[in-house]
Write a protein that holds these residues in place. Structure first.
Motif, PDB file in Angstrom:
ATOM      1  N   VAL A 142       7.089  94.911  67.379  1.00 29.42           N
ATOM      2  CA  VAL A 142       7.907  93.694  67.236  1.00 29.42           C
ATOM      3  C   VAL A 142       8.581  93.711  65.870  1.00 29.42           C
ATOM      4  O   VAL A 142       7.927  93.967  64.854  1.00 29.42           O
ATOM      5  CB  VAL A 142       7.023  92.422  67.321  1.00 29.42           C
ATOM      6  N   ARG A 143       9.869  93.445  65.855  1.00 29.64           N
ATOM      7  CA  ARG A 143      10.578  93.228  64.586  1.00 29.64           C
ATOM      8  C   ARG A 143      11.304  91.885  64.668  1.00 29.64           C
ATOM      9  O   ARG A 143      12.059  91.647  65.597  1.00 29.64           O
ATOM     10  CB  ARG A 143      11.565  94.366  64.284  1.00 29.64           C
ATOM     11  N   ILE A 144      11.009  91.025  63.703  1.00 33.53           N
ATOM     12  CA  ILE A 144      11.608  89.684  63.656  1.00 33.53           C
ATOM     13  C   ILE A 144      12.529  89.626  62.440  1.00 33.53           C
ATOM     14  O   ILE A 144      12.097  89.888  61.316  1.00 33.53           O
ATOM     15  CB  ILE A 144      10.514  88.596  63.551  1.00 33.53           C
ATOM     16  N   LEU A 192       4.366  85.954  71.298  1.00 35.88           N
ATOM     17  CA  LEU A 192       5.786  85.597  71.350  1.00 35.88           C
ATOM     18  C   LEU A 192       5.999  84.310  72.153  1.00 35.88           C
ATOM     19  O   LEU A 192       6.898  83.517  71.845  1.00 35.88           O
ATOM     20  CB  LEU A 192       6.607  86.751  71.937  1.00 35.88           C
ATOM     21  N   LYS A 247       7.978  80.960  70.596  1.00 34.37           N
ATOM     22  CA  LYS A 247       9.354  80.896  71.115  1.00 34.37           C
ATOM     23  C   LYS A 247      10.170  79.697  70.652  1.00 34.37           C
ATOM     24  O   LYS A 247      11.395  79.777  70.617  1.00 34.37           O
ATOM     25  CB  LYS A 247       9.393  81.078  72.634  1.00 34.37           C
ATOM     26  N   ILE A 283      11.508  80.559  66.589  1.00 33.21           N
ATOM     27  CA  ILE A 283      12.419  81.638  66.192  1.00 33.21           C
ATOM     28  C   ILE A 283      13.699  81.559  67.014  1.00 33.21           C
ATOM     29  O   ILE A 283      13.652  81.503  68.230  1.00 33.21           O
ATOM     30  CB  ILE A 283      11.757  83.011  66.388  1.00 33.21           C
ATOM     31  N   HIS A 321      16.720  87.093  67.494  1.00 28.92           N
ATOM     32  CA  HIS A 321      16.064  87.500  66.250  1.00 28.92           C
ATOM     33  C   HIS A 321      14.756  88.271  66.433  1.00 28.92           C
ATOM     34  O   HIS A 321      14.146  88.696  65.459  1.00 28.92           O
ATOM     35  CB  HIS A 321      15.810  86.263  65.376  1.00 28.92           C
ATOM     36  N   VAL A 322      14.303  88.408  67.670  1.00 25.75           N
ATOM     37  CA  VAL A 322      13.038  89.120  67.908  1.00 25.75           C
ATOM     38  C   VAL A 322      13.295  90.330  68.802  1.00 25.75           C
ATOM     39  O   VAL A 322      13.686  90.176  69.962  1.00 25.75           O
ATOM     40  CB  VAL A 322      12.005  88.220  68.608  1.00 25.75           C
ATOM     41  N   THR A 329      11.728  93.845  70.544  1.00 31.26           N
ATOM     42  CA  THR A 329      10.455  94.488  70.919  1.00 31.26           C
ATOM     43  C   THR A 329      10.704  95.769  71.694  1.00 31.26           C
ATOM     44  O   THR A 329      11.695  95.878  72.419  1.00 31.26           O
ATOM     45  CB  THR A 329       9.615  93.562  71.832  1.00 31.26           C
ATOM     46  N   ASN A 359      14.931  88.610  72.253  1.00 34.70           N
ATOM     47  CA  ASN A 359      14.684  87.263  72.795  1.00 34.70           C
ATOM     48  C   ASN A 359      15.985  86.500  72.965  1.00 34.70           C
ATOM     49  O   ASN A 359      16.891  86.592  72.132  1.00 34.70           O
ATOM     50  CB  ASN A 359      13.722  86.484  71.884  1.00 34.70           C
TER      51      ASN A 359
END
Lengths: 102, 102, 102
Positions: free
Chosen positions: A9-11, A80, A84, A87, A91-92, A94, C100
């Protein structure tokens, strides 16, 4: 090397967003994620189209940051789902990967 | 754009671990990896649950670092087999990707 | 969490390469990429085999940088086709991921 499947995961946030510190604390205290790393970008831009760069002093508090972690796919889905509402869309990111089991 | 398959590798360590410098030297001198990049995180936590952050001076020598490289899948498998006794479980993440051939 | 498919792109350059700033401006001004983040590595080596490290003062202007972005697969293909003459082989890595939608 023995491996098992994980979801990476990168946010994508900026330092100015309060979301950043809250999120890190939450991943640590509540979600018990295996490990998290936060990276600071030296430049970037988001949907607003506004450039953020460490060479512009007045923008130095709004540099991009990325919160990265990985864990079992089912656990990541749960995390996640919890996040939800906090964020914004887009922006997320995976993807599936493998991790060494030693 | 012509492409070929590679395996991307990210190895999660901290600056304090001696493993970091040895690993980088080894990837360079012995394994002849195509290219390696080392990133320093500004904060993070691992299995110990202990937070590492660049805002806490006394922990400034133990920030997270990520060693990233990519190469042909078979070569990466060989390299990871060589390294399996030197990197703890849960610290090496790999996934498939494509690289431009020009 | 509703998701859609994206292609993640990481382009590996060094700070000394003029390509870096031009590329960032181009992704911003012409290609209208959703978002871009630039990361600076603290050490690394490329095909030349020459080590670049922030601990060696005289090489401090040639640290590795990674330009990262993600967008719809078809849009990424178009962007990479436009860039193919400006980025050397072996420097652009791409993979599939999900983002997302909120």
């Amino acid at each position: 090397m023995k491996q098992s499947e994980v979801t990476v995961v990168r946010i994508y946030l900026t330092e100015a967003e309060r979301a950043m510190k809250n999120l890190l604390a939450r991943l640590h205290d509540q979600e018990k994620v295996r490990g998290v790393t936060v990276f600071r970008g030296i430049a970037g831009f988001g949907r607003s189209g506004v450039m953020h760069s460490s060479t512009l002093l007045d923008l130095s508090l709004d540099l991009p940051v990325v919160i990265e972690f990985f864990d079992e796919p089912a656990k990541v889905r749960r995390i996640l789902a919890h996040l939800k509402d906090t964020i914004p869309p887009g922006h997320v990111v995976t993807w599936s990967a493998n991790v060494n089991e030693g």
